[in-house]
Design a protein around this motif. Sequence first.
Motif, PDB file in Angstrom:
ATOM      1  N   HIS A  82      41.232 -20.956  -7.010  1.00  0.00           N
ATOM      2  CA  HIS A  82      40.481 -20.407  -5.878  1.00  0.00           C
ATOM      3  C   HIS A  82      39.197 -19.790  -6.427  1.00  0.00           C
ATOM      4  N   PHE A  83      38.056 -20.127  -5.833  1.00  0.00           N
ATOM      5  CA  PHE A  83      36.810 -19.507  -6.288  1.00  0.00           C
ATOM      6  C   PHE A  83      35.856 -19.288  -5.133  1.00  0.00           C
ATOM      7  N   ARG A  84      34.941 -18.346  -5.338  1.00  0.00           N
ATOM      8  CA  ARG A  84      33.928 -18.002  -4.340  1.00  0.00           C
ATOM      9  C   ARG A  84      32.561 -18.383  -4.871  1.00  0.00           C
ATOM     10  N   TRP A  85      31.733 -18.962  -3.979  1.00  0.00           N
ATOM     11  CA  TRP A  85      30.342 -19.229  -4.316  1.00  0.00           C
ATOM     12  C   TRP A  85      29.420 -18.585  -3.294  1.00  0.00           C
ATOM     13  N   ASP A  86      28.230 -18.217  -3.751  1.00  0.00           N
ATOM     14  CA  ASP A  86      27.162 -17.713  -2.884  1.00  0.00           C
ATOM     15  C   ASP A  86      25.961 -18.626  -3.047  1.00  0.00           C
ATOM     16  N   SER A  87      25.336 -19.007  -1.929  1.00  0.00           N
ATOM     17  CA  SER A  87      24.144 -19.852  -1.974  1.00  0.00           C
ATOM     18  C   SER A  87      23.018 -19.180  -1.203  1.00  0.00           C
ATOM     19  N   VAL A  88      21.798 -19.318  -1.718  1.00  0.00           N
ATOM     20  CA  VAL A  88      20.601 -18.820  -1.047  1.00  0.00           C
ATOM     21  C   VAL A  88      19.658 -19.996  -0.862  1.00  0.00           C
TER      22      VAL A  88
END
Length: 243
Positions: free
Chosen positions: A199-205
């Motif tokens: 399980h992993f979290r990503w942030d995109s801008v």
Amino acid sequence: MTTPLDRYFEIIDSADGDIRRLDALRGLFAENVLLLHGGELARGRERVITFHRRKAARRKAIEHSWAVAVNADGSLTGKWHETGVDLHGGRFSVSGDVAAALDADGRIAQLDLTLTGASDRARLLIAKHLQAWTIPDPAERAEAMADVYTADVTLMEPEPDEVVVGRDALNDYVGMVRQKTAPVSVTVESHYPNRQFIHFRWDSVFPGGRSTIGWEVLHTNGDLIERIVIFSPNDESAPENVR
């Protein structure tokens, strides 16, 4: 001869214990530099420096070894290896390939560090997964996908009708996604393995300051990924992008 790529690794190692030394990267990168680093990315000099500050702040110690070759077209390629100690005192190592393209002034315009090995199996699989999505050439992407996905890999996006089955179909889907608005940064914020799951979290801008966050669950079969399930509460805030 010391190349800009040699200087890059020297600066990263010099910042061990004092991340202010990473400011020296400012003179090394072109203003619109693109960094690809183990599936994460940052566009623009200041974002790239911020990216490295964030990584340095998560480590107690870091050391690199590397070998660089200068190609006929002036680009740089090589191998790199990183060892270090995280904030909890755990030792880690990663290794991979590196490629750098220079602008007319000799500054790094694009820097691509791929992971091919790591002491953290989960992070390595995440990197290989995300790295495949950054490859523009479909044939090259297919080769990378064969090294990370099972033949019947399944991708499930947040909408029920967006289900992609099989490596070839996923390759086509990635090609379609790459035609949409490109992010200016993608970071992996956390990851947790549990047996055959990751399980992993990503942030995109995105350009203009739009952002999305998301979580992915990877179901693995040995060292390959056979299912990708994506969750994103604000995916529609970036209407031209699905990742």
